[in-house]
Design a protein around this motif. Structure first.
Motif, PDB file in Angstrom:
ATOM      1  N   TYR A  32      47.976   3.296   3.426  1.00  0.00           N
ATOM      2  CA  TYR A  32      47.028   2.177   3.430  1.00  0.00           C
ATOM      3  C   TYR A  32      47.462   1.137   2.395  1.00  0.00           C
ATOM      4  CZ  TYR A  32      44.164   6.035   5.246  1.00  0.00           C
ATOM      5  OH  TYR A  32      43.689   7.113   5.949  1.00  0.00           O
ATOM      6  N   PHE A  44      45.984   7.252  -4.552  1.00  0.00           N
ATOM      7  CA  PHE A  44      46.305   5.850  -4.812  1.00  0.00           C
ATOM      8  C   PHE A  44      47.486   5.695  -5.757  1.00  0.00           C
ATOM      9  CE2 PHE A  44      42.892   3.330  -2.938  1.00  0.00           C
ATOM     10  CZ  PHE A  44      42.002   4.323  -2.577  1.00  0.00           C
ATOM     11  N   SER A  54      42.360  18.588   2.504  1.00  0.00           N
ATOM     12  CA  SER A  54      42.283  17.280   1.835  1.00  0.00           C
ATOM     13  C   SER A  54      42.536  16.138   2.787  1.00  0.00           C
ATOM     14  CB  SER A  54      43.292  17.217   0.683  1.00  0.00           C
ATOM     15  OG  SER A  54      43.021  18.218  -0.268  1.00  0.00           O
ATOM     16  N   PHE A  55      42.245  16.328   4.066  1.00  0.00           N
ATOM     17  CA  PHE A  55      42.700  15.361   5.047  1.00  0.00           C
ATOM     18  C   PHE A  55      42.091  13.993   4.880  1.00  0.00           C
ATOM     19  CE2 PHE A  55      39.130  14.743   7.973  1.00  0.00           C
ATOM     20  CZ  PHE A  55      38.280  15.739   7.526  1.00  0.00           C
ATOM     21  N   ASN A  56      40.960  13.879   4.196  1.00  0.00           N
ATOM     22  CA  ASN A  56      40.380  12.553   4.055  1.00  0.00           C
ATOM     23  C   ASN A  56      40.427  12.052   2.623  1.00  0.00           C
ATOM     24  OD1 ASN A  56      38.428  14.087   2.844  1.00  0.00           O
ATOM     25  ND2 ASN A  56      36.947  13.857   4.485  1.00  0.00           N
ATOM     26  N   GLU A  57      41.125  12.747   1.736  1.00  0.00           N
ATOM     27  CA  GLU A  57      41.264  12.254   0.368  1.00  0.00           C
ATOM     28  C   GLU A  57      42.439  11.304   0.303  1.00  0.00           C
ATOM     29  OE1 GLU A  57      41.701  15.189  -2.651  1.00  0.00           O
ATOM     30  OE2 GLU A  57      42.168  13.722  -4.205  1.00  0.00           O
ATOM     31  N   GLN A  58      42.219  10.116  -0.212  1.00  0.00           N
ATOM     32  CA  GLN A  58      43.283   9.141  -0.357  1.00  0.00           C
ATOM     33  C   GLN A  58      43.803   9.176  -1.788  1.00  0.00           C
ATOM     34  OE1 GLN A  58      42.448   5.286   1.330  1.00  0.00           O
ATOM     35  NE2 GLN A  58      41.641   6.170   3.215  1.00  0.00           N
TER      36      GLN A  58
END
Lengths: 115, 116
Positions: free
Chosen positions: A33, A106, A100-104
């Motif tokens: 992202y 950074f 952890s599939f939705n942890e971004q």
């Protein structure tokens, strides 16, 4: 693992110049992202990618382009820089499998000033 | 479109005290995720805690816990035993549960200062 790395850390551009913000991750994440953070605001999504060769627009894509030729790299291109693009840019990545599939995760951000 | 609102722009608390940060959101989705991210002065975004909307039990992570009220669309963060290192911007964020579209929508953030 270095995680998500971004270069450069700081940059000053003149109006009309172009540049590429680099983002690399070494966690073999499929999802990547690009966000921008304006002063006093939350992050807004510019572009995202769900895998090599696949990109899609986010909330604020105008004035930017992306490419995703490898899993690791997701560069953001600014064409014809404008003062409105003065912001801090964050790259992030996430895995697409549990737990952890939705942890971004950074990167440290790039502070860009357009004068 | 989803929106996330953090109505308190700034708060301060004494070390060791408990503080609650509020967040409300608007969505027509029934399945989604909610997050609190922390951004210290170093600017690094760090996940604090996450909640899956289908789970009724509130998430906890050590000193951090949430109060998730799905019907009220409210998602507050409680920090117990505040520490100086908790000083940061805190962002509430929403994500739809749509495979291939895991995009975060952030609130404007709230600045928390923990005083010695």
């Amino acid at each position: 693992n270095a995680g998500v790395t971004q270069t450069p850390k700081f940059r000053i551009l003149k109006i009309g110049q172009s540049m590429t913000l680099q983002c690399t991750q070494d966690m073999n994440h499929n999802y990547m992202y690009w966000y921008r953070q304006d002063p006093g605001m939350g992050l807004k999504l510019i572009y995202y990618s769900v895998g090599a060769g696949i990109t899609d627009k986010g909330e604020v894509p105008n004035g930017y382009n992306v490419s995703r030729s490898t899993t690791e790299d997701f560069p953001l291109r600014l064409e014809l820089a404008a003062p409105s693009q003065t912001s801090v840019y964050f790259c992030a990545s996430s895995p697409n499998d549990r737990p952890s599939f939705n942890e971004q995760f950074f990167g440290p951000g790039t502070r860009l000033t357009v004068l | 479109a989803q929106t996330v609102t953090q109505s308190q722009p700034e708060m301060s608390v004494q070390e060791a005290e408990t503080v609650t940060l509020s967040c409300t959101y608007d969505t027509s989705e029934s399945n989604y995720y909610l997050f609190w991210y922390k951004q210290p002065p170093s600017r690094q975004m760090i996940l604090v805690i996450r909640q899956e909307a289908y789970k009724q039990q509130n998430a906890t992570e050590n000193r951090f816990s949430v109060n998730f009220q799905k019907a009220a669309k409210s998602f507050s963060l409680k920090i117990s035993d505040s520490q100086l290192g908790d000083t940061a911007m805190y962002f509430c964020a929403f994500m739809k549960h749509v495979p291939g579209s895991e995009k975060l929508v952030f609130g404007k953030g709230m600045k928390l200062t923990v005083n010695p």
